[in-house]
Design an enzyme around this catalytic site. Sequence first.
Site, PDB file in Angstrom:
ATOM      1  N   ASP A 148     -10.521   1.966  -3.826  1.00  0.00           N
ATOM      2  CA  ASP A 148     -11.132   1.642  -2.535  1.00  0.00           C
ATOM      3  C   ASP A 148     -12.650   1.678  -2.627  1.00  0.00           C
ATOM      4  OD1 ASP A 148      -8.890   1.163  -1.104  1.00  0.00           O
ATOM      5  OD2 ASP A 148      -8.815   3.092  -0.080  1.00  0.00           O
ATOM      6  N   ASP A 207       0.836  -1.210   0.000  1.00  0.00           N
ATOM      7  CA  ASP A 207       0.000   0.000   0.000  1.00  0.00           C
ATOM      8  C   ASP A 207       0.872   1.261   0.000  1.00  0.00           C
ATOM      9  OD1 ASP A 207      -2.355   1.449   0.084  1.00  0.00           O
ATOM     10  OD2 ASP A 207      -3.182   0.358   1.793  1.00  0.00           O
TER      11      ASP A 207
END
Length: 723
Positions: free
Chosen positions: A526, A460
């Site tokens: 997301d 990430d």
Amino acid sequence: MLATDPDVTTPLHQGSTMPPVVHLRNGGTSLVVDLTAHPNPAIVHWGADLGDASERTLESLAVAARLQRVSGGLDATARLTVAPTDAGGWLGTPPLEGHRNGASTSALLTLNGIEHDGAAVLMHLVDDENALTLDVRLSVGSAGLVRAGVTLTNTGMTEYTVQTLQAMLPVPWDSTEILDTTGRHLRERTSQRHTMTFGSYVRESRRGRPGADATLLLAAGRPGFGFEHGQVHAVHLAWSGNQRVLAERGTTGEVFLGGGELFGPGEVTLAPGERLAAPELIGSWGDGLNELAGRFHDEWRARPQHPRRPRPITLNTWEAVYFDHSLARLTALADAGARLGVERFVLDDGWFRHRRDDTAGLGDWYVDDGVWPQGLHPLTDHVTGLGMEFGLWFEPEMVNPDSDLARAHPDWLLRGRETLPPSARQQQVLNLAHPDAYDYLFTRISAILTEYPISYIKWDHNRDLVDAGSGPNGARRVHAHTLAVYRLIDALKAAHPGLEIESCASGGARVDLGILDRTDRIWVSDCLDPVERLENQRYTGLVVPPEMMGMHLTTPHVHSTERTVPLTMSGAVALFGHFGIEWDVSALSDADAATVADWVALAKYVRPVVATGRVVNVDVADPGLDVRGVVSADQSTAFFTISQTQTLISSPTGRIRLPGLVDGHEYRLRVITPGGVVTEPAQSPLEWAHHDTVLTGRQLGAVGVRPPVQHPQQSVVVALTRV
Ligand code: DGJ
């Protein structure tokens, strides 16, 4: 090799004499370079294959591209060459700018030699007066993708500071419409179009990553080009740091797409003898965006490191449990996942020291022994015992000021001043160009990978880089940091063979072929809302092959939008990608569990075609209707989804086409949506779905079928199999 160091030394056939024109042909693309152009070679055609053209006609093509002198201009109108500069009279955006301590800004590069074969040419350009050489490498790949790499060498005795180094590719003059993408967190890669007027259209990223608003590609085409038809060219920059792409239309009849890295002041200085390779500018073209995208997909799939084994059905814990990590909860989730057919279990954020929420702990890459007194072993044993692979989340480049790491090594944080840069998600960025920071990360990640059976990292990157210096009053570090990230990924992969890595950055804020050349999957967004995902996935898929795009089925009560979206649409929208689930499936009703299991089974059924076939986006008349599919490479099988995002004015609506199949072959149509055809109860049955319906590829592509009348936020999946 890509992006960081285009392999300009690849031995190509050395032409005995320098031909006036080089014609590169491959994969349905021609690229013609006029080597006699002044002051250096010029691309006179990029696009449709020109066939086996004679030398005489190719020379004529080059002559036909020459510019006339006009009133009010220079005595010889400067043209777009592979390296035009203002010393040669070029008045547009230059590919190269720099200086030697403020002096010698005037470069004039001339051709000194070439190496070439039928699909690549390497041109050595020199400027002896300015002590620079520029190697320009152009190649056309097996699917017709053009790669442009430029490498600058400082042959002088003093330092040379590089301000701009970029490649530029001309496109046809009638390319007057631009398409690119923009967005934000939860809405990446939203398309936008406008007329390409005279002047420059520039898209820049100064975020230290492409960013959620970045354009994945910059396309220019004939007005109205669509997915199925209309000439269109596009470029993508294979780079994960600061960057610029531009489209420019000049009043001397030159139009081009270009792009390169965006340097901060003084960020890159070449010592005597040092060289700098710009990230590759990758160009594709097509009669419609589907063809353009197909070139990217085919060539990416041809790389040796491309993930070829079936993409494991993934269960990611993030939206299932967030930071609520407990062995009992996670083993229950793993049990439920295994029952549904999941093949890879990914433990997301929250497993390491001090990480009970998102305010602390980044950088402390040790398993938190408060939550995991026996380490992760009980969980990894449980997951692998169920026959699933285990994956783990890291955010290597980031650090919370509230962490042991930041307290011990404040000098490892990127900053340009005494005060830290503005924080984002309570975090700062490590300077990976600092050798100790780099070594620490390699050692810690490697130790975790060695201790546990981890075959997958979700990597990430949750903030933009701002004021990213090596320390107070230090040098800009985005360029060096980006290269160090690549090195770290490459080193971890080399040390742990078989390791797969997913590139995630607050969802899809680092989607580019620089990172994707060394990773195996992109987390697209997301936002798991299928309605929102349709556009995002379609435009991400213009460059990224579908099997490398993470797509997850989620709860009908979507977290990021609070919309309620039925499982039918959630499953269908995740089907043509790397399929996964992100939802607390340990708490499902029996009926929902059965439906999810059916979607998993369907995803396994279609994934061989997803991973090797052609993506077909269909141009439809109704804005509320979305039709897309995958067609197998041998065109014997296809799957399409027909999704409805809103009510349509016409009900029932007109026929939709299902293109991409062989004209003369016959195909049987079946609706294979888990749960069958979902239509409003008031509708009569969709007749073709209840018949033995067989149509030719031509009938399907030119005439089509009536789509089912659906409520908004519903989808059907259609299979077409050759009879
Ligand atoms: C942002 C990612 O995009 C999410 O999927 C999740 O991994 C969180 N970070 C965890 O912090």
